[in-house]
Design a protein around this motif. Structure first.
Motif, PDB file in Angstrom:
ATOM      1  N   VAL A  29      62.176  20.329  16.900  1.00 29.29           N
ATOM      2  CA  VAL A  29      63.053  21.501  16.814  1.00 29.29           C
ATOM      3  C   VAL A  29      62.269  22.784  16.537  1.00 29.29           C
ATOM      4  CG1 VAL A  29      64.983  22.507  15.523  1.00 29.29           C
ATOM      5  CG2 VAL A  29      64.940  20.058  15.987  1.00 29.29           C
ATOM      6  N   ASP A  30      61.218  22.670  15.748  1.00 37.59           N
ATOM      7  CA  ASP A  30      60.551  23.860  15.222  1.00 37.59           C
ATOM      8  C   ASP A  30      59.239  24.251  15.876  1.00 37.59           C
ATOM      9  OD1 ASP A  30      62.560  24.152  13.287  1.00 37.59           O
ATOM     10  OD2 ASP A  30      61.555  22.696  11.985  1.00 37.59           O
ATOM     11  N   ASP A  31      58.768  23.480  16.822  1.00 41.95           N
ATOM     12  CA  ASP A  31      57.430  23.752  17.342  1.00 41.95           C
ATOM     13  C   ASP A  31      57.419  23.745  18.864  1.00 41.95           C
ATOM     14  OD1 ASP A  31      54.707  24.265  17.346  1.00 41.95           O
ATOM     15  OD2 ASP A  31      54.116  22.241  16.780  1.00 41.95           O
ATOM     16  N   THR A  47      48.217  26.387  21.847  1.00 43.46           N
ATOM     17  CA  THR A  47      48.663  27.116  20.663  1.00 43.46           C
ATOM     18  C   THR A  47      49.986  26.546  20.185  1.00 43.46           C
ATOM     19  OG1 THR A  47      47.623  29.122  21.516  1.00 43.46           O
ATOM     20  CG2 THR A  47      49.196  29.398  19.715  1.00 43.46           C
ATOM     21  N   SER A  48      50.070  26.267  18.899  1.00 43.69           N
ATOM     22  CA  SER A  48      51.284  25.775  18.271  1.00 43.69           C
ATOM     23  C   SER A  48      52.060  26.960  17.705  1.00 43.69           C
ATOM     24  CB  SER A  48      50.941  24.806  17.147  1.00 43.69           C
ATOM     25  OG  SER A  48      52.081  24.521  16.373  1.00 43.69           O
ATOM     26  N   SER A  49      53.345  27.066  18.057  1.00 44.15           N
ATOM     27  CA  SER A  49      54.153  28.176  17.546  1.00 44.15           C
ATOM     28  C   SER A  49      54.466  28.005  16.063  1.00 44.15           C
ATOM     29  CB  SER A  49      55.460  28.293  18.325  1.00 44.15           C
ATOM     30  OG  SER A  49      56.285  27.164  18.093  1.00 44.15           O
ATOM     31  N   GLU A  50      54.494  26.774  15.608  1.00 43.46           N
ATOM     32  CA  GLU A  50      54.879  26.498  14.224  1.00 43.46           C
ATOM     33  C   GLU A  50      53.876  27.042  13.219  1.00 43.46           C
ATOM     34  OE1 GLU A  50      56.888  22.787  11.997  1.00 43.46           O
ATOM     35  OE2 GLU A  50      55.023  22.326  13.042  1.00 43.46           O
ATOM     36  N   ASN A  51      52.593  26.815  13.459  1.00 43.61           N
ATOM     37  CA  ASN A  51      51.577  27.241  12.491  1.00 43.61           C
ATOM     38  C   ASN A  51      50.486  28.125  13.105  1.00 43.61           C
ATOM     39  OD1 ASN A  51      50.134  25.392  13.975  1.00 43.61           O
ATOM     40  ND2 ASN A  51      50.074  23.841  12.372  1.00 43.61           N
ATOM     41  N   GLN A  52      50.675  28.525  14.372  1.00 50.53           N
ATOM     42  CA  GLN A  52      49.723  29.370  15.094  1.00 50.53           C
ATOM     43  C   GLN A  52      48.330  28.745  15.194  1.00 50.53           C
ATOM     44  OE1 GLN A  52      50.709  32.133  16.878  1.00 50.53           O
ATOM     45  NE2 GLN A  52      52.645  31.236  16.290  1.00 50.53           N
TER      46      GLN A  52
END
Length: 77
Positions: A29-31, A47-52
């Motif tokens: 849901v979050d990444d 690149t991960s949107s959750e933790n950059q």
């Protein structure tokens, strides 16, 4: 998503590395993982949107396997 399909998408990005093509994969849901081949190279940037967090891969196979694991690990939760 099958590993072979991921490899095909990443190969397209590398074949056209004179432009910027990116692919996004929802992980839970979050990444979201965004993948692109760095311009004029064959290096894939994930690149991960959750933790950059940014990871780099020098082969399509290596990047595809890492993405495949992340996608399917989230489906088990």
């Amino acid at each position: 998503m099958k590993l072979e399909h991921i490899k095909n998408l990443l190969q397209i990005s590398c074949n056209f590395n004179t432009s910027t093509i990116s692919h996004s994969f929802s992980i839970g849901v979050d990444d979201t993982l965004t993948v692109k081949c760095l311009k004029d190279t064959f290096i894939l940037e994930v690149t991960s949107s959750e933790n950059q967090l940014i990871e780099y891969y020098t082969t399509v196979d290596e990047a595809a396997e890492a993405l495949h694991k992340r996608i399917h690990a989230s489906n088990l939760n």
